[in-house]
Design an enzyme around this catalytic site. Sequence first.
Site, PDB file in Angstrom:
ATOM      1  N   HIS A  93       0.886  -1.242   0.043  1.00  0.00           N
ATOM      2  CA  HIS A  93      -0.141  -0.067   0.022  1.00  0.00           C
ATOM      3  C   HIS A  93       0.700   1.217  -0.003  1.00  0.00           C
ATOM      4  CE1 HIS A  93      -3.032   3.005   1.023  1.00  0.00           C
ATOM      5  NE2 HIS A  93      -2.190   3.376   2.274  1.00  0.00           N
ATOM      6  N   HIS A  95       0.875   5.797  -0.832  1.00  0.00           N
ATOM      7  CA  HIS A  95       0.236   7.010  -1.272  1.00  0.00           C
ATOM      8  C   HIS A  95       0.639   7.649  -2.406  1.00  0.00           C
ATOM      9  CE1 HIS A  95      -0.990   7.479   3.384  1.00  0.00           C
ATOM     10  NE2 HIS A  95      -1.244   6.197   2.617  1.00  0.00           N
ATOM     11  N   TYR A 120       0.905  -2.536 -21.808  1.00  0.00           N
ATOM     12  CA  TYR A 120       1.467  -3.056 -20.548  1.00  0.00           C
ATOM     13  C   TYR A 120       0.585  -2.840 -19.195  1.00  0.00           C
ATOM     14  CZ  TYR A 120       5.701  -4.792 -22.395  1.00  0.00           C
ATOM     15  OH  TYR A 120       6.672  -5.683 -23.021  1.00  0.00           O
TER      16      TYR A 120
END
Length: 219
Positions: A93, A95, A120
């Site tokens: 994860h 930001h 891609y």
Amino acid sequence: MSEESTLREEICRVGASLYARGYVHATAGNISVRLDDGFLISPTDACLGTLDPARLARLDAQGQQTGGDRASKTLALHRHIYAADAAARCVIHTHSTHLVALTLQGVWSNDDIVPPITPYYVMKVGHVPLIPYRRPGDAAVGELVAQRIAAARSAGAALRAVMLDRLGPNVWHESPAAASAVLEELEETAKLWLLGGRSATPLTPAQIDELRQAFGARW
């Protein structure tokens, strides 16, 4: 070196690489891996650029911490992803700047935050749905993500990523290196989409089908 030791080193290597290239900043973001008997995850409020392999949080299969620094609050979301996708061995994860900016400006659609503008992206990432905003650490997010994974599987288009509105992407794959590659392709596609004024023409259905036939793209 044991498999767990190798994974500890790999988490730290990938974290440092993402930090050095600006995919994460300050103490934002986290990385976890699934072990045969539990999980490893970056500690809460840790900088991914300076992770210590010995201080990664170690948890058992029930999510109870057994070692290392205090686990990131996002562990519950990671565990939902692992439970929903048996092939997932690593979750990342971040930001990432362009992806968060995209949610602030408005995504392409709630089912696909960016259109299929490059081969891609289609081959390496696939569909990325938007998860409605919830505060960081909200337990409801895990259920929302699990529902999206299940819905995609039913439609024959397994997910490798979701986008948390105003927060950032969660991506997963078979290893930290593979998950990182998905994240990078996703962020770069968002960057291209924004730099092009959100006007690039998507690949045609025929072009996408060619990618399915030639490379097994999961679009």
